[in-house]
Design an enzyme around this catalytic site. Structure first.
Site, PDB file in Angstrom:
ATOM      1  N   SER A  16       7.043   8.808 -34.878  1.00  0.00           N
ATOM      2  CA  SER A  16       6.794  10.074 -35.570  1.00  0.00           C
ATOM      3  C   SER A  16       7.613  11.163 -34.866  1.00  0.00           C
ATOM      4  O   SER A  16       8.817  11.034 -34.756  1.00  0.00           O
ATOM      5  CB  SER A  16       5.293  10.387 -35.582  1.00  0.00           C
ATOM      6  OG  SER A  16       5.038  11.542 -36.347  1.00  0.00           O
ATOM      7  N   THR A  17       6.967  12.192 -34.345  1.00  0.00           N
ATOM      8  CA  THR A  17       7.670  13.315 -33.713  1.00  0.00           C
ATOM      9  C   THR A  17       8.582  12.815 -32.594  1.00  0.00           C
ATOM     10  O   THR A  17       8.124  12.117 -31.700  1.00  0.00           O
ATOM     11  CB  THR A  17       6.644  14.315 -33.132  1.00  0.00           C
ATOM     12  OG1 THR A  17       5.605  14.474 -34.070  1.00  0.00           O
ATOM     13  CG2 THR A  17       7.299  15.640 -32.820  1.00  0.00           C
ATOM     14  N   HIS A  43       7.600   8.739 -39.663  1.00  0.00           N
ATOM     15  CA  HIS A  43       6.963   9.786 -40.466  1.00  0.00           C
ATOM     16  C   HIS A  43       8.020  10.810 -40.857  1.00  0.00           C
ATOM     17  O   HIS A  43       8.584  11.475 -39.990  1.00  0.00           O
ATOM     18  CB  HIS A  43       5.865  10.499 -39.671  1.00  0.00           C
ATOM     19  CG  HIS A  43       4.712   9.606 -39.316  1.00  0.00           C
ATOM     20  ND1 HIS A  43       3.803   9.936 -38.353  1.00  0.00           N
ATOM     21  CD2 HIS A  43       4.317   8.420 -39.815  1.00  0.00           C
ATOM     22  CE1 HIS A  43       2.894   8.975 -38.265  1.00  0.00           C
ATOM     23  NE2 HIS A  43       3.197   8.036 -39.131  1.00  0.00           N
ATOM     24  N   MET A 133       3.020  12.146 -32.637  1.00  0.00           N
ATOM     25  CA  MET A 133       1.690  12.742 -32.549  1.00  0.00           C
ATOM     26  C   MET A 133       0.669  11.825 -33.200  1.00  0.00           C
ATOM     27  O   MET A 133       1.000  11.050 -34.085  1.00  0.00           O
ATOM     28  CB  MET A 133       1.677  14.070 -33.311  1.00  0.00           C
ATOM     29  CG  MET A 133       2.215  15.221 -32.518  1.00  0.00           C
ATOM     30  SD  MET A 133       2.689  16.578 -33.585  1.00  0.00           S
ATOM     31  CE  MET A 133       1.164  17.394 -33.804  1.00  0.00           C
ATOM     32  N   ASP A 136      -1.380   6.987 -35.402  1.00  0.00           N
ATOM     33  CA  ASP A 136      -0.931   6.035 -36.418  1.00  0.00           C
ATOM     34  C   ASP A 136      -0.248   4.861 -35.720  1.00  0.00           C
ATOM     35  O   ASP A 136       0.566   5.063 -34.817  1.00  0.00           O
ATOM     36  CB  ASP A 136       0.033   6.714 -37.398  1.00  0.00           C
ATOM     37  CG  ASP A 136       0.430   5.814 -38.554  1.00  0.00           C
ATOM     38  OD1 ASP A 136      -0.370   4.924 -38.915  1.00  0.00           O
ATOM     39  OD2 ASP A 136       1.530   5.995 -39.098  1.00  0.00           O
TER      40      ASP A 136
END
Length: 191
Positions: A16-17, A43, A133, A136
């Site tokens: 993600s991030t 993401h 973050m 998930d």
């Protein structure tokens, strides 16, 4: 440090991030002869995933493709989950892109793809959780672990945000914690 499990049939990576830079670091260092298919769950909104896949494809020796339903798994080919939908494998090991459950926070969701990989490939899977973050990928990693898969997590010191790898570490399902710069060597079993 991480060693690819014997009999490995697939590598699946969730991020993600900070993920785009991390994926770029890993994938650009894999050889064209990389022996496993790769699924990527990052993401990102749909408007960005196709451009990101194209950019990676230009930068990497392996093939990187924006995933579509019916795509086959091939060694040296990475399939990036489109934004806004879910990527799963069917029983034959082909990719299916589905609208997915509206209640899911993440589209694409690492958990959804990991769960389907656990079903199809079980202990022949290698899952990697990169920077991001939230948590998930944690539930999916547990399912993979129960199926006998190997799970690697990115080290805290090399993460942009240590949320997703931390969740998996806390769940006790990590086999190895790896610095970002070492993933490509571990994946190609170079010391």
């Amino acid at each position: 440090r991480g060693v690819v499990p014997a009999g490995c049939k697939i590598v699946v990576i969730g991020s993600s991030t900070g993920g785009p830079a991390a994926l770029q670091e890993i994938l650009t260092n894999l050889p064209a002869s990389f022996p496993y298919p790769i699924l990527l769950i990052q993401h990102m909104p749909i408007t960005f995933t196709s451009v990101f896949a194209q950019r990676l494809d230009q930068q990497c020796k392996i093939e990187v493709k924006h995933a579509e339903s019916g795509d086959r798994l091939k060694p040296g080919r990475a399939l990036l989950a489109p934004g806004g939908v879910q990527m799963m494998l069917d029983g034959a090991g082909a990719v299916q892109i589905l609208k997915g459950d509206e209640r899911l926070t993440y589209k694409p969701s690492v958990d959804v793809t990991f769960a389907s990989v656990a079903k199809v490939f079980g202990d022949k899977s290698l899952a990697i959780i990169l920077t991001g973050m939230g948590a998930d990928g944690c539930d999916g990693a547990k399912l993979l672990k129960q199926a006998g898969a190997t799970v690697w997590g990115q080290s805290e010191s090399t993460c942009t945000i240590y949320g997703m790898p931390q969740a998996v570490a806390k769940a006790g399902v990590l086999d190895s914690v790896i610095d970002l710069k070492d993933f490509a060597n571990c994946l190609t079993n170079k010391r």
